[in-house]
Design a protein around this motif. Structure first.
Motif, mmCIF file in Angstrom:
data_model
loop_
_atom_site.group_PDB
_atom_site.id
_atom_site.type_symbol
_atom_site.label_atom_id
_atom_site.label_comp_id
_atom_site.label_asym_id
_atom_site.label_seq_id
_atom_site.Cartn_x
_atom_site.Cartn_y
_atom_site.Cartn_z
ATOM 1 N N LEU A 280 0.839 -1.207 0.000
ATOM 2 C CA LEU A 280 0.000 0.000 0.000
ATOM 3 C C LEU A 280 0.867 1.247 0.000
ATOM 4 O O LEU A 280 0.593 2.200 -0.744
ATOM 5 C CB LEU A 280 -0.922 -0.004 1.215
ATOM 6 N N ARG A 281 1.907 1.266 0.823
ATOM 7 C CA ARG A 281 2.760 2.452 0.906
ATOM 8 C C ARG A 281 3.478 2.720 -0.407
ATOM 9 O O ARG A 281 3.697 3.884 -0.773
ATOM 10 C CB ARG A 281 3.748 2.294 2.060
ATOM 11 N N ASP A 282 3.831 1.661 -1.122
ATOM 12 C CA ASP A 282 4.440 1.820 -2.449
ATOM 13 C C ASP A 282 3.436 2.491 -3.387
ATOM 14 O O ASP A 282 3.771 3.425 -4.122
ATOM 15 C CB ASP A 282 4.858 0.454 -2.993
ATOM 16 N N ALA A 283 2.191 2.031 -3.363
ATOM 17 C CA ALA A 283 1.150 2.619 -4.218
ATOM 18 C C ALA A 283 0.911 4.083 -3.857
ATOM 19 O O ALA A 283 0.801 4.947 -4.745
ATOM 20 C CB ALA A 283 -0.147 1.819 -4.076
ATOM 21 N N LEU A 284 0.842 4.379 -2.564
ATOM 22 C CA LEU A 284 0.617 5.760 -2.126
ATOM 23 C C LEU A 284 1.789 6.650 -2.508
ATOM 24 O O LEU A 284 1.600 7.819 -2.879
ATOM 25 C CB LEU A 284 0.397 5.807 -0.612
ATOM 26 N N SER A 285 2.995 6.090 -2.439
ATOM 27 C CA SER A 285 4.181 6.855 -2.827
ATOM 28 C C SER A 285 4.107 7.267 -4.295
ATOM 29 O O SER A 285 4.447 8.400 -4.652
ATOM 30 C CB SER A 285 5.437 6.009 -2.578
ATOM 31 N N ARG A 286 3.636 6.374 -5.145
ATOM 32 C CA ARG A 286 3.503 6.693 -6.571
ATOM 33 C C ARG A 286 2.433 7.768 -6.785
ATOM 34 O O ARG A 286 2.604 8.661 -7.616
ATOM 35 C CB ARG A 286 3.140 5.443 -7.362
ATOM 36 N N LEU A 287 1.347 7.682 -6.037
ATOM 37 C CA LEU A 287 0.287 8.685 -6.152
ATOM 38 C C LEU A 287 0.800 10.059 -5.724
ATOM 39 O O LEU A 287 0.412 11.085 -6.293
ATOM 40 C CB LEU A 287 -0.922 8.281 -5.309
ATOM 41 N N LYS A 288 1.692 10.077 -4.734
ATOM 42 C CA LYS A 288 2.296 11.339 -4.295
ATOM 43 C C LYS A 288 3.235 11.873 -5.359
ATOM 44 O O LYS A 288 3.249 13.078 -5.652
ATOM 45 C CB LYS A 288 3.051 11.132 -2.975
ATOM 46 N N GLU A 289 4.036 10.990 -5.961
ATOM 47 C CA GLU A 289 4.963 11.396 -7.019
ATOM 48 C C GLU A 289 4.203 11.991 -8.199
ATOM 49 O O GLU A 289 4.699 12.903 -8.876
ATOM 50 C CB GLU A 289 5.790 10.203 -7.487
ATOM 51 N N ASP A 290 3.012 11.481 -8.450
ATOM 52 C CA ASP A 290 2.194 11.957 -9.564
ATOM 53 C C ASP A 290 1.305 13.131 -9.171
ATOM 54 O O ASP A 290 0.430 13.548 -9.933
ATOM 55 C CB ASP A 290 1.345 10.808 -10.120
ATOM 56 N N GLU A 291 1.548 13.660 -7.963
ATOM 57 C CA GLU A 291 0.873 14.867 -7.468
ATOM 58 C C GLU A 291 -0.642 14.719 -7.421
ATOM 59 O O GLU A 291 -1.394 15.638 -7.748
ATOM 60 C CB GLU A 291 1.279 16.083 -8.315
ATOM 61 N N LEU A 292 -1.080 13.534 -6.997
ATOM 62 C CA LEU A 292 -2.505 13.278 -6.808
ATOM 63 C C LEU A 292 -2.863 13.224 -5.322
ATOM 64 O O LEU A 292 -4.006 13.515 -4.953
ATOM 65 C CB LEU A 292 -2.895 11.950 -7.470
#
Length: 231
Positions: A49-61
């Motif tokens: 989950l944290r990996d997925a959330l990290s990607r969402l943060k990188e994509d500024e969502l």
């Protein structure tokens, strides 16, 4: 759990949360469910989950606020899903991420090594995109050939091999971002073409640093335009 399996699971969760954001299930400026709740909902471990959330943060969502949790800060236009299935978006975004460094370097080398014939080829590809824009055509193939011409001008066959091996993924990303630009204003199409022009001019001037910066900016902008929709 194997690294590849973790990556795949994180991609799937990323896409499920993204789809929920697009559909308004997780509204902008509202807090996401807790990590424990999201893990239960998507049946994954906390590291996944944290990996997925990290990607969402990188994509500024999504953004994390200390002591408060994760909040949605942007809702992509649903038009995104007209040009790419939700199941491919994580890969498209990571491809953009990979291309940023690779193509920035190829642009730098192209500026230093290009021949007049190669420069003429790059300019010709640029002009063909211009003509396609005037006809309001998608021009995905034309855009890919422009980037490939720059890679070829770097005169390093390893970069060319990488570009050709990523052909399908690169085109998928271009198809999405160019499709959204066509649905938006003419100014948006022109803005993208102005980014191309900045790269061409730097390569023409044999300015490697400027070419590298222009290409990096262009691909970073393309990555973020993916979630700008048609606004």
């Amino acid at each position: 759990m194997a690294q590849d399996e973790t990556f795949s699971l994180a991609s799937a969760v990323y896409e499920k949360i993204l789809e929920a954001i697009i559909e308004g299930q997780y509204p902008v400026n509202k807090k996401l469910p807790t990590e424990a709740q999201l893990c239960q909902r998507y049946e994954v471990s906390r590291p996944v989950l944290r990996d997925a959330l990290s990607r969402l943060k990188e994509d500024e969502l999504v953004v994390s606020r200390r002591g408060s949790g994760s909040f949605v800060i942007r809702q992509p236009d649903s038009a995104v899903l007209k040009f790419a299935p939700i199941s491919s978006i994580a890969d498209i975004q990571r491809c953009f991420e990979f291309r940023t460094n690779v193509e920035a370097r190829t642009a730098h080398l192209a500026a230093l090594r290009r021949t007049q014939e190669q420069l003429d080829r790059i300019r010709s590809c640029y002009d063909i995109i211009d003509e396609a824009n005037a006809r309001h055509e998608l021009a995905t193939d034309e855009d890919y050939r422009f980037h490939l011409a720059i890679t070829e001008a770097a005169s390093n066959h390893y970069y060319i091999t990488v570009m050709k091996s990523l052909n399908e993924s690169i085109r998928e990303g271009m198809n999405l971002t160019r499709g959204l630009s066509l649905m938006a204003s003419q100014e948006r199409l022109q803005m993208v073409q102005n980014e191309h022009l900045a790269i061409v001019e730097a390569i023409s001037d044999k300015d490697g640093e400027r070419a590298e910066a222009a290409m990096r900016s262009h691909i970073d902008n393309a990555r973020h335009r993916m979630f700008e929709g048609t606004h």
